[in-house]
Write a protein that holds these residues in place. Sequence first.
Motif, PDB file in Angstrom:
ATOM      1  N   SER A   1       0.841  -1.190   0.000  1.00 53.83           N
ATOM      2  CA  SER A   1       0.000   0.000   0.000  1.00 53.83           C
ATOM      3  C   SER A   1       0.885   1.253   0.000  1.00 53.83           C
ATOM      4  O   SER A   1       2.062   1.192   0.343  1.00 53.83           O
ATOM      5  CB  SER A   1      -0.889   0.010   1.239  1.00 53.83           C
ATOM      6  N   SER A   2       0.296   2.360  -0.357  1.00 55.74           N
ATOM      7  CA  SER A   2       1.064   3.613  -0.386  1.00 55.74           C
ATOM      8  C   SER A   2       1.640   3.914   0.973  1.00 55.74           C
ATOM      9  O   SER A   2       2.764   4.404   1.101  1.00 55.74           O
ATOM     10  CB  SER A   2       0.160   4.774  -0.803  1.00 55.74           C
ATOM     11  N   ARG A   3       0.866   3.613   2.016  1.00 56.32           N
ATOM     12  CA  ARG A   3       1.344   3.879   3.367  1.00 56.32           C
ATOM     13  C   ARG A   3       2.584   3.037   3.662  1.00 56.32           C
ATOM     14  O   ARG A   3       3.559   3.535   4.209  1.00 56.32           O
ATOM     15  CB  ARG A   3       0.233   3.563   4.362  1.00 56.32           C
ATOM     16  N   HIS A   4       2.556   1.775   3.228  1.00 55.27           N
ATOM     17  CA  HIS A   4       3.733   0.929   3.443  1.00 55.27           C
ATOM     18  C   HIS A   4       4.939   1.479   2.703  1.00 55.27           C
ATOM     19  O   HIS A   4       6.048   1.521   3.235  1.00 55.27           O
ATOM     20  CB  HIS A   4       3.440  -0.499   2.986  1.00 55.27           C
ATOM     21  N   TRP A   5       4.697   1.873   1.466  1.00 55.20           N
ATOM     22  CA  TRP A   5       5.819   2.399   0.690  1.00 55.20           C
ATOM     23  C   TRP A   5       6.385   3.652   1.329  1.00 55.20           C
ATOM     24  O   TRP A   5       7.601   3.849   1.367  1.00 55.20           O
ATOM     25  CB  TRP A   5       5.396   2.685  -0.756  1.00 55.20           C
ATOM     26  N   HIS A   6       5.515   4.489   1.821  1.00 57.88           N
ATOM     27  CA  HIS A   6       5.988   5.731   2.426  1.00 57.88           C
ATOM     28  C   HIS A   6       6.844   5.433   3.642  1.00 57.88           C
ATOM     29  O   HIS A   6       7.948   5.952   3.797  1.00 57.88           O
ATOM     30  CB  HIS A   6       4.781   6.601   2.800  1.00 57.88           C
ATOM     31  N   ARG A   7       6.325   4.548   4.528  1.00 62.05           N
ATOM     32  CA  ARG A   7       7.096   4.163   5.717  1.00 62.05           C
ATOM     33  C   ARG A   7       8.431   3.537   5.317  1.00 62.05           C
ATOM     34  O   ARG A   7       9.464   3.800   5.892  1.00 62.05           O
ATOM     35  CB  ARG A   7       6.311   3.147   6.546  1.00 62.05           C
TER      36      ARG A   7
END
Lengths: 487, 409
Positions: free
Chosen positions: A221-227
């Motif tokens: 997910s985008s959130r995972h990628w950001h983290r």
Amino acid sequence: MAAHPVEVDNTWERPGERAPLVTGGHTFASLTDTVCAVWEAPRPPRAWYVAFAISVALLAVFGAMIGYLIFNGVGVWGLNNPTGWGFDITNFVFWVGIGHAGTLISAILFLFRQKWRTSINRFAEAMTIFAVMCAGVFPGIHVGRVWLAYWLAPYPNQMAMWPQFKSPLLWDVFAVSTYATVSLLFWYVGMIPDLATFRDRAPTKFKRIIYGLLALGWTGSSRHWHRFERAYLILAALATPLVLSVHSVVSFDFAVSQLPGWHTTIFPPYFVAGAIFGGFAMVVTLAVPARALFGLKNIITLRHLENMCKIILLTGMIVGYAYGMEFFIAWYSGNPFESFIFRSRALGPYSWAYWTMIACNVLAPQLFWFKRIRTHQLAMFLVVMAVNVGMWFERFVIIVSSLSQDFLPSSWDYYRPTAVEILTLAGSFGLFFTLFLLFCRFLPMVAMAEVKTVMPHADPHAHPHAHVPATRRFDYNPDEFDQEQPA
Amino acid sequence: MAGTAQHATERRRFERGPDRLAAGAAVVGLAGLAAGVAVGPNVGWDVFFRSYLLNYCFVLSLALGALFFVMLQHLTRAGWSVALRRVAEFVAGALPWLALLFLPLLIPVLQGRPGVYKWSSPDVVAGDPLLQAKAAWLNPAFFTVRCVVYFVVWSLLAVVFVRDSVRQDATGDVGHTRRLEWWSAPGMLLFALTVTFFSFDALMSLNPHWYSTIFGVYFFSGAVVGFFALLALLVTGVQRAGALTASVTVEHYHDLGKLMFGFVVFWAYIAFSQYMLQWYANLPEETAWYFARQNDPWWRGVSLLLLLGHFVAPFLALISRFPKRRPGLLVPAALWLLAMHWLDLYYLVTPRPLGASYVPAAPLHWTDLALFVGLGGLFLAAVVRPMGRHALLPERDPRLGEALTFENI
């Protein structure tokens, strides 16, 4: 597989354009297929089995030699009274040095926005960790009473014994263990998206569970990628000073002493440059056969190899600079002990080792001034093998030549390694290659997710195939190429 | 060539402004030099020459840092920095002028003044066996020859790298880029050797008994810190004057800030390596150098100020992304670092070696200030003057597009 099998020469580029880093007309899907194929193949190539058999045999030799050492004591080595450090510490410094390239590639080249690092960083980091493991063995076994090696650690105890914090040997314990921890963490964090790919493609439930656990619930997910990208950047920033600090502290083991040939101020950066030099040589040593064996030639391209050759040339000259400075200052200092030891290195009992070192570390890399050599796999392989040998001899020369001829001529002695020491060194390669071959087989050898970010497809504004000639060779003549100016 | 409407309308050349500024700086510089010479007899010529050496090394190190930066960009085929490279080339272009300004420093060597380079005095050498052992290297004739070599190498490199880049503005020929890429590798090799031996000759031999194999790297690291600080100031100045307003963006300042930060840490690493190893081994021939810098309150203060001001404070100030992307914060940091770089050279040059034949009246002299103004003014004139004659960025560099569009992520 959509990839074009012809290997193209992407080492030329016209100023203003960037040569492709992935060749052969790869798409995201074909890249994933190619990298996963190493793991998905029912059996690895036959060469893998041969290499693995040899490595495990050497690993057995390693275990046998260490067992023999522990049963009999360090008397089975050739150490003598002035020369208290021989192959043991030479091997330690050699392996720690090898362990520098991986983190340099993944951390420092990342901060410098060197996109080509993405194809090689994963297996270079793996190599780093295995090299540090090999290195860690030697201080442990050289202490004599191996069963007390845990005294190195500062733990509360009732013996009124506390490690000597003024000793660089203790700093070494901290430096190397910190480095090993951060490198391992960095390697693992970077691998999470690719482990998830393995999980998603796993053919059996068992594999799905194992890789699923390792992938920590990654969904992409985008959130995972950001983290993930935050964590990667922070780890890169933390790992960068560690690349410098480990070998600086290793150099302190020698340089804080008063021994001529050991005590010199250039040691910290000189050791770091030497470590990067030797580490890159080992990366090329592994990359040249691995890319052929596992069909990765369009991902680890000739350009990657050429860039590494350039770094080897640069760091080789930094090492040569340090040799030169030591020699010059030994004379300039006017200190007779200093000038004696350097004259003795070149002309004395260990001159054979010294000239091996000079030939391998200073002269051999000069061949990399020529593009023809930098892009010829056999030639570059021979040069990096010379560097591997030379960097081992560098540590041998530093350690043994200074120790065996200290201030008091009556206590001089010539150190000769025994068969046990030579076999232990050979056996450490067994440990290294066994781990590396297992890694190639069971973990994603190329950072798929990262490589995709440097492919033209990742740029929404680019024409996906503009830079990737799949059907013709890329070895254009630069002068001819310059004439075709864009409209 | 990539670029937006703003790039098309921005100002990329100055007209008469730089000439006026350069003339003003030159006048101030000459006045400073004259003032230095005027007070010379009062403070003593040895003090004068030390002040000259200090301030000369300050401006020279900035130009050498620029030469390093320019060659490095070609060596690595860098794209992001093209928009800044011409300003760095202007700084490197001062090297031939600085070669002329070095000539006064040969006076104390050829005169054999023991107060500056004591190895240059035959009387001192006659009574010092260690200096006799080094006489094959440390003697006035060979020193002069080596310095000629250094300045010829630097001037040629500076001329080549500036000339080809400027010519490309007219021709747009990518061959210039290729030629400079070719030159950058051997150029870097020559640079490393000449800078090292220059630092040994000009600075380390002020204390001719002392030696340190890392000294060349130490001088280099400080020079690069100073240069990046200067570059940030010059680029800000050019933008304030209304040029390069679209080409140089906050992204370039961010990268400059990163490089400043990186080299601040590198300097500290090198300084620590040298200090820690000599302190730990505690050999008298090495610690004497640090003893002269720690045995009285003034020099102890300078040492601590260097530790705090050249490392701790800029480390904390520049570590975050915030100030690097705000020129208003980066400029004070750059000014501070330039001052610290001067202090670093002051720390290298001015303390008298142990056993020096005389005791200085004061650790700071009017000549330090006068010659700072003098050499600084002339250096500034040499840097600014070409700004009126050439474009302020390599207009037709094939990689300019990358520099104009790049972003830090």
